[in-house]
Scaffold this motif. Sequence first.
Motif, mmCIF file in Angstrom:
data_model
loop_
_atom_site.group_PDB
_atom_site.id
_atom_site.type_symbol
_atom_site.label_atom_id
_atom_site.label_comp_id
_atom_site.label_asym_id
_atom_site.label_seq_id
_atom_site.Cartn_x
_atom_site.Cartn_y
_atom_site.Cartn_z
ATOM 1 N N ARG A 196 -3.138 11.785 -27.146
ATOM 2 C CA ARG A 196 -3.226 12.544 -28.430
ATOM 3 C C ARG A 196 -4.754 12.926 -28.712
ATOM 4 O O ARG A 196 -5.096 14.110 -29.227
ATOM 5 C CB ARG A 196 -2.518 11.633 -29.364
ATOM 6 N N LEU A 197 -5.828 11.916 -28.336
ATOM 7 C CA LEU A 197 -6.955 12.573 -28.747
ATOM 8 C C LEU A 197 -7.608 13.511 -27.776
ATOM 9 O O LEU A 197 -8.354 14.251 -28.285
ATOM 10 C CB LEU A 197 -7.816 11.111 -28.547
ATOM 11 N N LYS A 198 -7.189 13.536 -26.530
ATOM 12 C CA LYS A 198 -7.546 14.453 -25.553
ATOM 13 C C LYS A 198 -7.182 15.918 -26.223
ATOM 14 O O LYS A 198 -7.696 16.858 -25.871
ATOM 15 C CB LYS A 198 -7.210 14.158 -24.310
ATOM 16 N N HIS A 199 -5.734 16.024 -26.471
ATOM 17 C CA HIS A 199 -5.062 16.939 -27.075
ATOM 18 C C HIS A 199 -5.951 17.654 -28.122
ATOM 19 O O HIS A 199 -6.162 18.953 -28.363
ATOM 20 C CB HIS A 199 -3.483 16.853 -27.248
ATOM 21 N N LEU A 200 -5.943 16.831 -29.068
ATOM 22 C CA LEU A 200 -6.945 17.033 -30.450
ATOM 23 C C LEU A 200 -8.219 17.642 -29.957
ATOM 24 O O LEU A 200 -8.870 18.654 -30.542
ATOM 25 C CB LEU A 200 -6.977 15.985 -31.296
ATOM 26 N N GLU A 201 -8.842 17.017 -28.993
ATOM 27 C CA GLU A 201 -10.046 17.439 -28.521
ATOM 28 C C GLU A 201 -10.155 18.825 -27.955
ATOM 29 O O GLU A 201 -10.913 19.670 -28.313
ATOM 30 C CB GLU A 201 -10.892 16.480 -27.616
ATOM 31 N N GLN A 202 -8.948 18.890 -27.122
ATOM 32 C CA GLN A 202 -8.992 20.357 -26.483
ATOM 33 C C GLN A 202 -8.447 21.379 -27.817
ATOM 34 O O GLN A 202 -9.046 22.549 -27.548
ATOM 35 C CB GLN A 202 -7.774 20.255 -25.620
ATOM 36 N N MET A 203 -7.724 21.138 -28.712
ATOM 37 C CA MET A 203 -7.522 21.965 -29.908
ATOM 38 C C MET A 203 -8.806 22.386 -30.582
ATOM 39 O O MET A 203 -9.053 23.443 -30.911
ATOM 40 C CB MET A 203 -6.386 20.987 -30.853
ATOM 41 N N ARG A 204 -9.843 21.287 -30.695
ATOM 42 C CA ARG A 204 -10.935 21.636 -31.492
ATOM 43 C C ARG A 204 -11.879 22.525 -30.638
ATOM 44 O O ARG A 204 -12.488 23.468 -31.171
ATOM 45 C CB ARG A 204 -11.566 20.354 -31.619
#
Length: 433
Positions: A196-204
């Motif tokens: 989830r953190l990796k997905h959020l980082e990619q979204m950012r």
Amino acid sequence: MYPVWRSELRRFVLITIAGTGLGYYLGHPIEALILLLVAGNGWHILHLARMQRWFDQEQVNRLPHAMGAWGKLFSDAQRRHQQNIKSQQQLQSIINRIQDSTAALQDAVLMVDSNGALEFWNEAAQGYLGLRTPVDIGQPITNLIRNPEFKNYFDKAQYQEPLVITSPANPHMFLQFNITLFGRKDRLIMVHDVTRLKHLEQMRKDFVANVSHELRTPLTVLSGYIETMQMGADALPPRWKRMLQQMYEQSHRMGNIIKDLLILSRLENTHNDKPKRVQISELLTAIHNDAVALSGGRHKIELQIDSDKDISGFYNELRSAFSNLVFNAVKYTPEGGKVVIRWYMSQDHGCFSVEDNGIGIAPHHIPRLTERFYRVDPSRNAETGGTGLGLAIVKHVLGHHQAELRITSATGKGSTFLCDFPARCLLNAPSAQ
């Protein structure tokens, strides 16, 4: 308490004296002494056999009847055995509680011995890593997690920073490994799901890249109109001139921020380009010339190339990183100061350093210098202020080249920024044709 061996010795001495005296009385002292010794040995052999049978039949709870030292020995053995059983039960209870608590964790927990063989894992590890019980017990963990990054990280045994890789059981899951050494180089491994953190980082990252890209066009239009209006500023009141100048400065600053954000976005995305030879002497000569032009004669800028090694990498990225460091040194060094640009070898590593005798940096700022938008000068003065992204770009560029950035500085004494390139990134100078 009176020692048992003393009472046994006393008993042996008395029996020996009595038996010898009886032998003298009967006229056979030697035979009596031999008979006495044989009887004594037989007595001890009999009790040894009883003790052996007592242990073999696991009848420790039933205490055999014995006198003297043997009775004391049987009693002590039974007491110690009962204490051992109690300790084992307590340890097993603790182990059961630990296993129950680790089984309830959402994070995976693994224990690996000094040889890298798996000893224990909880249920979460089976889902995260695809481990099988009991087939994988005793197997080397690097055979079960077949990832070159993990093997290098595990074998290197430098676990200050965690490792993030994809799960061997699910390529869409990202796992963070934290390893702790204990005992005789045994390892405790904690594995956390950071998908989830990796997905959020990619979204950012995607958001910043998209916004920066979308802002570039309207900002270019605004900057163009402002420049056009400035061309006729002589016919405007002084108040309007100041407004147009401020608008120009801020639009120019915003343009630089967008440019740096786009550079960061490009660096963060994995590229498949193959590294090429970057001729360091040519690169640094061009940067040195740019720095001299930027200084305008206000500083003494030296270039020292003490090695003919080149770098296998990406020219535009290295130029961006090196020029950031050099231009910062010029910008933050007072007039009359000195900036030294140097390329040299330290053991088998290639080192690019920028040293100045400028204003320096306070120690508490240094750990955060590579953060995005972090600025030592909070005033954001237009004369010295950049975008706050320069050192973040440097960090990403060096990461692409497996290099490290080291910063040493002291307030009022200047700073040194060192880029350390490992031997695997270096190339020998091309041979003359």
